[in-house]
Design a protein around this motif. Sequence first.
Motif, mmCIF file in Angstrom:
data_model
loop_
_atom_site.group_PDB
_atom_site.id
_atom_site.type_symbol
_atom_site.label_atom_id
_atom_site.label_comp_id
_atom_site.label_asym_id
_atom_site.label_seq_id
_atom_site.Cartn_x
_atom_site.Cartn_y
_atom_site.Cartn_z
ATOM 1 N N SER A 156 8.212 38.919 -17.165
ATOM 2 C CA SER A 156 7.038 38.689 -18.011
ATOM 3 C C SER A 156 7.458 38.469 -19.440
ATOM 4 O O SER A 156 8.607 38.702 -19.823
ATOM 5 C CB SER A 156 6.077 39.885 -17.923
ATOM 6 O OG SER A 156 6.702 41.054 -18.446
ATOM 7 N N ALA A 199 2.475 38.978 -19.974
ATOM 8 C CA ALA A 199 2.017 37.944 -19.048
ATOM 9 C C ALA A 199 3.153 37.528 -18.131
ATOM 10 O O ALA A 199 4.296 37.365 -18.583
ATOM 11 C CB ALA A 199 1.503 36.740 -19.824
ATOM 12 N N THR A 232 5.947 32.203 -14.989
ATOM 13 C CA THR A 232 6.057 31.321 -13.814
ATOM 14 C C THR A 232 6.255 29.869 -14.211
ATOM 15 O O THR A 232 6.366 29.006 -13.340
ATOM 16 C CB THR A 232 4.793 31.418 -12.937
ATOM 17 O OG1 THR A 232 3.643 31.079 -13.725
ATOM 18 C CG2 THR A 232 4.617 32.817 -12.354
ATOM 19 N N ASP A 233 6.317 29.576 -15.516
ATOM 20 C CA ASP A 233 6.465 28.194 -15.949
ATOM 21 C C ASP A 233 7.797 27.624 -15.457
ATOM 22 O O ASP A 233 8.841 28.263 -15.545
ATOM 23 C CB ASP A 233 6.376 28.090 -17.479
ATOM 24 C CG ASP A 233 7.295 29.061 -18.198
ATOM 25 O OD1 ASP A 233 7.075 30.273 -18.051
ATOM 26 O OD2 ASP A 233 8.241 28.613 -18.873
ATOM 27 N N THR A 243 -1.090 31.110 -8.372
ATOM 28 C CA THR A 243 -1.214 32.378 -9.090
ATOM 29 C C THR A 243 -2.677 32.782 -9.169
ATOM 30 O O THR A 243 -3.576 31.957 -8.981
ATOM 31 C CB THR A 243 -0.651 32.261 -10.513
ATOM 32 O OG1 THR A 243 -1.408 31.283 -11.245
ATOM 33 C CG2 THR A 243 0.811 31.845 -10.489
ATOM 34 N N ARG A 303 -4.775 35.769 -13.770
ATOM 35 C CA ARG A 303 -3.951 36.346 -14.837
ATOM 36 C C ARG A 303 -2.481 35.951 -14.707
ATOM 37 O O ARG A 303 -1.624 36.475 -15.416
ATOM 38 C CB ARG A 303 -4.086 37.878 -14.854
ATOM 39 C CG ARG A 303 -5.479 38.338 -15.285
ATOM 40 C CD ARG A 303 -5.564 39.852 -15.367
ATOM 41 N NE ARG A 303 -4.703 40.416 -16.391
ATOM 42 C CZ ARG A 303 -4.995 40.484 -17.686
ATOM 43 N NH1 ARG A 303 -6.142 39.990 -18.127
ATOM 44 N NH2 ARG A 303 -4.158 41.042 -18.538
ATOM 45 N N GLY A 304 -2.210 35.012 -13.793
ATOM 46 C CA GLY A 304 -0.865 34.482 -13.675
ATOM 47 C C GLY A 304 0.043 35.211 -12.713
ATOM 48 O O GLY A 304 1.223 34.869 -12.603
ATOM 49 N N HIS A 305 -0.470 36.221 -12.006
ATOM 50 C CA HIS A 305 0.360 36.955 -11.057
ATOM 51 C C HIS A 305 0.479 36.206 -9.737
ATOM 52 O O HIS A 305 -0.388 35.410 -9.370
ATOM 53 C CB HIS A 305 -0.244 38.338 -10.782
ATOM 54 C CG HIS A 305 -0.301 39.229 -11.969
ATOM 55 N ND1 HIS A 305 -1.470 39.452 -12.677
ATOM 56 C CD2 HIS A 305 0.659 39.952 -12.600
ATOM 57 C CE1 HIS A 305 -1.234 40.278 -13.678
ATOM 58 N NE2 HIS A 305 0.052 40.593 -13.656
#
Length: 477
Positions: free
Chosen positions: A152, A280, A283-284, A295, A298-300
């Motif tokens: 993160s 955060a 994953t980019d 995802t 919230r990006g998880h």
Amino acid sequence: MTQPETIDDNRTETDVLVIGGGTGGYSTALRAAALGLKVVLAERDKVGGTCLHRGCIPSKAMLHAAELVDGIAEARERWGVKATLDSVDWPALVATRDDIVGRNHRGVVGHLTHAGVDVVYGDAELTGPRSARVTGYGEVVARRGIVLATGSRPRVLPGLTPDGHRVVTSDDALFAPALPKSVLVLGGGAIGVEYASFHRSMGADVILVEAADRIVPLEDAEVSRHLTRGLRKRGIDVLAGARLLDAAVLDEEVVATVRTARGETRTVRAERLLVAVGRAPVTDGLGLAAAGLTTDDRGHVAPADWSRLETSVPGIHVVGDLLPPPSLGLAHASFAEGMLVAEVLAGLPSRAVDYTAVPRVTYSSPQTAAVGLTEADARNAGHDVTVGTMPLTAVAKGMVHGQGGMVKVVAERDGRVLGVHLVGPHVSEMIAESQLIVGWEAEPADVAAHLHAHPTLSEAVGEVFLTLAGRGLHQQS
């Protein structure tokens, strides 16, 4: 153990590909290698990740230095030891911190090398459910599975771009060239509280702003109350239920407007604005879509099976900060997750990580430590609870330390212990006992049957369990 097989100059086959070399990633790699699997670990920066290089280890090194500074003041003001602090040699302090980080980093690299893990450095992008391309290395095909452990980064607020000088995040707050004389900390979770505590110890004026109605809002309300009292006693201006309205970054300072819980507007001026509003998932560039993954909002990357930490795509597992709750985003939870996934990939039986038995610590002064359910969470879950509390100043060693604090135990009435919550000096070192109590579903009488050394801070824990078991000694049952 044999090494991964190089099929040609641009393609390697292995049993397990781990993407990300932080605590979750390298623990997966070490355990998988120990179980006889061929492992490739791809890391874009340095193995050890945020925890080792920018978070847990350097921050705790600095907090130890802060504790030494506080000790000089206590010696003079409380114990009659006429000591004074001439100055803080910032470069020397930083050099010691960096030496500790460097030795830990070399240790992790050595462990991976000894285990036979093939560590490659570069960005990894998934090209399918069992393959990824690593820059500078080529394509890796994983026969058993891929583990996503990319960690993160600090969340930032719109309009507040970190510059590493006036506006900083937890990733760069300790790496500034000098100590500020004043700091505005946004965020009263564990990270924000630790940084507020450190800067206050180093002599800065500190204002801590938290949008929730109390700091460390995920902890028990009594923990928040005692921690707030301890921080304010040290001179930290704690503003809970407050919000940042705007901030102007000037050459010499940051000028911010804050609305307090009472609806009042305050203008705050500080040399540095530290944004600590959470982290955060990263994953980019990971190429999730190529493997059939998405995802959440919230990006998880959520697992489809928590007992295996396996995603909706069979063979792709996820550990660490990429996981949504109930995972805790803590390094020691990542170790457990990594070991679990490695054992799954080796074909061993799996059992989900018990997140209620994972300890949570804030390394401020005073410290907080907890494991299990808060009183509110236990009641909301339908438990008929009984609660025992004791101030640390009710035992002799607590009086010696003179920092206040408390012990709180939440248990089922006539049943098991659901949660233990501590505030005070050194409670990070006291929580291990309670982790076993909660994890093994002990009852108060089970704990009360065992002695705690006298005089220690931990005997306050024993006293609370004695009372809950109906055998109160220094407390009324």
